[in-house]
Design an enzyme around this catalytic site. Structure first.
Site, mmCIF file in Angstrom:
data_model
loop_
_atom_site.group_PDB
_atom_site.id
_atom_site.type_symbol
_atom_site.label_atom_id
_atom_site.label_comp_id
_atom_site.label_asym_id
_atom_site.label_seq_id
_atom_site.Cartn_x
_atom_site.Cartn_y
_atom_site.Cartn_z
ATOM 1 C CB CYS A 28 56.493 14.917 -24.275
ATOM 2 S SG CYS A 28 54.739 15.206 -24.564
ATOM 3 C CG ASN A 31 51.505 18.195 -27.667
ATOM 4 O OD1 ASN A 31 50.860 18.811 -28.528
ATOM 5 N ND2 ASN A 31 51.936 18.800 -26.593
ATOM 6 C CB CYS A 33 51.377 12.909 -20.471
ATOM 7 S SG CYS A 33 50.216 11.582 -20.854
ATOM 8 N NE ARG A 34 56.568 12.547 -21.178
ATOM 9 C CZ ARG A 34 57.446 11.866 -21.885
ATOM 10 N NH1 ARG A 34 58.667 11.683 -21.389
ATOM 11 N NH2 ARG A 34 57.145 11.382 -23.072
ATOM 12 C CB SER A 35 55.183 18.670 -24.101
ATOM 13 O OG SER A 35 54.208 18.108 -24.921
ATOM 14 C CG ASP A 159 55.551 8.046 -21.358
ATOM 15 O OD1 ASP A 159 54.528 8.560 -20.878
ATOM 16 O OD2 ASP A 159 55.563 7.347 -22.378
#
Ligand code: 4NP
Length: 194
Positions: A28, A31, A33-35, A159
């Site tokens: 993401c 690095n 939150c999402r990934s 995001d």
């Protein structure tokens, strides 16, 4: 019929256990939150680092296209979702920026959470090729995660950083669904290579 089904299941298992395991890198922007959420969920789905680790998985990691959070632990809202929804109370990860070209060489799947991440990753491969650091073949390893989700092929994990907790819950539902789809894709690929 039952005997045929059993034979087919056995040959599927044999195909899976003889295929080469693959490595997966989730990407993401920051690095945090999402990934890392995608990484934690995929580790869970594949029993990573346990005696039951999925035979087709060799390595799982995550990183960002940007370095501004390098060294940080995941966002507290990502950690809360992993703890409450995935049953992962001890997930830890140190944010890092993607390494170009080595991450593209080392991983079989380089998976973008959104279209911006996808564009950035593709640009990195193009730059490495231009500098003759890579053949450009790595482009084939770069995917938008949403293509494994079974809905729209351009579904993005948005995001959630500047929003509320609900954004993290939506991301969790997506990375869980996409992770199951990715694993199915990896298993089908192994059977095709049989
Ligand atoms: P991620 O979310 O890419 O899912 O880790 C973000 C984290 C931080 C920022 C943006 C997105 N930021 O602008 O600091």
């Amino acid at each position: 019929m039952a005997a045929a089904a059993t034979r087919s299941q056995t040959s599927n298992k044999e195909a899976i256990s003889s295929a080469k395991p693959v490595s997966v890198l989730f990407v993401c922007l920051g690095n945090i939150c999402r990934s890392p959420m995608a990484e934690g969920v995929f580790r869970n789905l594949t029993n990573y680092n346990t005696p039951d680790q999925h035979p087709l998985i060799s390595r799982i990691d995550s990183c960002g296209t940007a370095s501004f959070h390098s060294g940080s632990q995941p966002d507290s809202r990502t950690l809360a979702v992993l703890k409450d929804k995935a049953g992962l109370p001890n997930y830890r990860h140190q944010a890092r920026k993607i390494k170009n070209p080595s991450d593209f060489e080392e991983y079989d799947y380089v998976i973008a959470m959104d279209e911006d991440n996808l564009i950035d990753l593709r640009d990195m491969v193009k730059r490495a090729k231009k500098r003759e650091l890579s053949s450009g073949e790595e482009m084939k390893k770069v995917y938008l995660y949403g293509i494994f989700g079974g809905k729209s092929a351009d579904e993005e994990v948005q995001d959630p950083y500047y929003g509320g907790k609900d954004g993290f819950e939506i991301a969790y539902e997506q990375v869980t669904r996409f992770g199951k789809g990715l694993l199915k894709h990896i298993e089908e690929d192994a059977r095709r290579e049989e």
